[in-house]
Write a protein that holds these residues in place. Structure first.
Motif, mmCIF file in Angstrom:
data_model
loop_
_atom_site.group_PDB
_atom_site.id
_atom_site.type_symbol
_atom_site.label_atom_id
_atom_site.label_comp_id
_atom_site.label_asym_id
_atom_site.label_seq_id
_atom_site.Cartn_x
_atom_site.Cartn_y
_atom_site.Cartn_z
ATOM 1 N N ASP A 85 0.874 -1.176 0.000
ATOM 2 C CA ASP A 85 0.000 0.000 0.000
ATOM 3 C C ASP A 85 0.907 1.221 0.000
ATOM 4 O OD1 ASP A 85 -2.047 1.824 0.313
ATOM 5 O OD2 ASP A 85 -2.760 1.019 2.235
ATOM 6 N N THR A 86 0.669 2.148 -0.931
ATOM 7 C CA THR A 86 1.487 3.362 -0.921
ATOM 8 C C THR A 86 0.688 4.535 -1.468
ATOM 9 O OG1 THR A 86 3.698 4.246 -1.381
ATOM 10 C CG2 THR A 86 2.605 3.097 -3.199
ATOM 11 N N GLY A 87 1.167 5.737 -1.147
ATOM 12 C CA GLY A 87 0.483 6.935 -1.610
ATOM 13 C C GLY A 87 1.436 8.106 -1.618
ATOM 14 N N CYS A 88 1.131 9.097 -2.476
ATOM 15 C CA CYS A 88 1.979 10.284 -2.528
ATOM 16 C C CYS A 88 1.143 11.525 -2.791
ATOM 17 C CB CYS A 88 3.048 10.137 -3.613
ATOM 18 S SG CYS A 88 2.419 10.247 -5.297
ATOM 19 N N LEU A 90 1.441 14.929 -5.073
ATOM 20 C CA LEU A 90 2.184 15.511 -6.185
ATOM 21 C C LEU A 90 1.466 16.799 -6.580
ATOM 22 C CD1 LEU A 90 4.506 15.057 -8.277
ATOM 23 C CD2 LEU A 90 2.809 13.902 -9.713
ATOM 24 N N ASN A 91 2.194 17.901 -6.601
ATOM 25 C CA ASN A 91 1.596 19.216 -6.914
ATOM 26 C C ASN A 91 0.355 19.495 -6.062
ATOM 27 O OD1 ASN A 91 3.563 19.500 -8.965
ATOM 28 N ND2 ASN A 91 2.290 18.326 -10.370
ATOM 29 N N GLY A 92 0.424 19.047 -4.820
ATOM 30 C CA GLY A 92 -0.651 19.395 -3.883
ATOM 31 C C GLY A 92 -1.815 18.422 -3.824
ATOM 32 N N TRP A 93 -1.794 17.381 -4.661
ATOM 33 C CA TRP A 93 -2.925 16.440 -4.702
ATOM 34 C C TRP A 93 -2.462 15.015 -4.429
ATOM 35 C CZ3 TRP A 93 -7.651 18.485 -4.729
ATOM 36 C CH2 TRP A 93 -7.788 19.798 -5.188
ATOM 37 N N CYS A 94 -3.346 14.231 -3.847
ATOM 38 C CA CYS A 94 -2.965 12.908 -3.336
ATOM 39 C C CYS A 94 -3.473 11.746 -4.184
ATOM 40 C CB CYS A 94 -3.502 12.733 -1.921
ATOM 41 S SG CYS A 94 -2.832 13.927 -0.762
ATOM 42 N N GLY A 95 -2.717 10.645 -4.142
ATOM 43 C CA GLY A 95 -3.138 9.365 -4.717
ATOM 44 C C GLY A 95 -2.782 8.272 -3.727
ATOM 45 N N ASP A 96 -3.596 7.211 -3.677
ATOM 46 C CA ASP A 96 -3.427 6.154 -2.672
ATOM 47 C C ASP A 96 -3.912 4.851 -3.299
ATOM 48 O OD1 ASP A 96 -3.319 4.690 -0.293
ATOM 49 O OD2 ASP A 96 -5.042 5.698 0.631
ATOM 50 N N SER A 97 -3.057 3.841 -3.291
ATOM 51 C CA SER A 97 -3.461 2.561 -3.897
ATOM 52 C C SER A 97 -2.721 1.400 -3.246
ATOM 53 C CB SER A 97 -3.154 2.583 -5.404
ATOM 54 O OG SER A 97 -3.426 1.333 -5.993
ATOM 55 N N ALA A 98 -3.412 0.292 -3.108
ATOM 56 C CA ALA A 98 -2.815 -0.928 -2.550
ATOM 57 C C ALA A 98 -3.108 -2.088 -3.484
ATOM 58 C CB ALA A 98 -3.407 -1.211 -1.168
ATOM 59 N N TRP A 99 -2.185 -3.047 -3.493
ATOM 60 C CA TRP A 99 -2.406 -4.240 -4.305
ATOM 61 C C TRP A 99 -1.824 -5.447 -3.583
ATOM 62 C CZ3 TRP A 99 -5.810 -3.266 -7.844
ATOM 63 C CH2 TRP A 99 -6.136 -4.265 -8.775
#
Ligand code: MG
Ligand code: MG
Length: 244
Positions: A85-88, A90-99
């Motif tokens: 599971d990881t997330g970052c 970038l330019n102020g906006w987030c993404g989050d995904s796990a597999w």
């Protein structure tokens, strides 16, 4: 958010290519950290507040571990079921995904878990096309897991996501009287991190002494699949995927 999501998808691509017997969870984490650094993204996980701040950019949980595992020296072995599971930001906006990833050959229960877990996430995304309220989606997710003979983790849920990783609303993978009070409308502009956690045995969990790792109480395996999904006028769009 699409850019942040794509970068998280690239992190998973790296993990997918690296994963195998003999690789340590710490090596996987270091590769993702290097990617985020190169691309000027900020980890959402490293330093996340808790009894002790989370020390890595990925949560890596193996077999009976469900979520929030801490990467380290553990060498992966054939037959392991690994959740990354990881997330970052970038330019102020987030993404989050796990597999969930299989190391070599996995047994029949783990294979079925992998299939049921991934299908559960896809079923939720599909259901968003017609659902007017989240509870309609959650009900379908819960039914599918139960009819496969598995259980839905209730202690951890998905979430809204935007400028921050964890925003309202809470996005549970099951229905309950409590949820009905916090049910919400599915409407354009909403962005959700949908993340079913499916256990082979009991839904009950325990947290290890490292203050983070969550494992199943009966030590049976678990899977976790998560995408960041935007609700648009044209329907749901998965942001944490490389292709449109
Ligand atoms: Mg996540
Ligand atoms: Mg999440």
């Amino acid at each position: 958010m699409r850019d942040a999501g794509r970068l998280v998808a690239r992190a998973h691509q790296i993990v997918r290519e690296m994963i195998g017997p003999g690789v340590t969870t710490g090596e996987l984490d270091a590769a993702v950290e290097a990617l985020f650094e190169t691309e000027g993204a900020v980890s959402l996980f490293k330093g996340y507040p808790g009894r002790v701040p989370f020390p890595a950019v990925c949560c890596i949980s193996v077999n009976e571990q469900i979520v929030h595992g801490i990467p380290g020296d553990r060498k992966l072995e054939p037959g392991d079921l690994v959740k990354v599971d990881t997330g970052c930001r970038l330019n102020g906006w987030c993404g989050d995904s796990a597999w969930s990833y299989a190391v070599g050959e996995i047994d029949a229960v783990k294979s079925k878990l992998m299939r049921v877990g991934e299908e559960n996430l896809m079923l939720a995304i599909e259901a968003l096309k017609t659902a007017t309220r989240w509870s309609q989606v959650a009900e379908q997710m819960q039914k599918a897991v139960r009819s496969a003979g598995f259980s839905v983790v209730e202690q951890f849920v998905g979430h809204g996501i935007g400028r921050k990783m964890h925003e309202d609303p809470q996005v549970p993978n099951y229905v309950s009287p409590q949820l009905m009070k916090h049910d919400f409308r599915i409407e354009p502009g909403l962005v959700l991190a949908i993340e079913p956690m499916v256990n082979a045995g009991t839904k009950d969990v325990r947290i290890l002494r490292d203050h983070w790792t969550v494992e199943t109480k009966d030590k049976k395996p678990s899977v976790h699949f998560e995408h960041t999904v935007a609700i648009t006028d044209a329907g749901p769009v998965v942001l944490t995927r490389l292709e449109d």
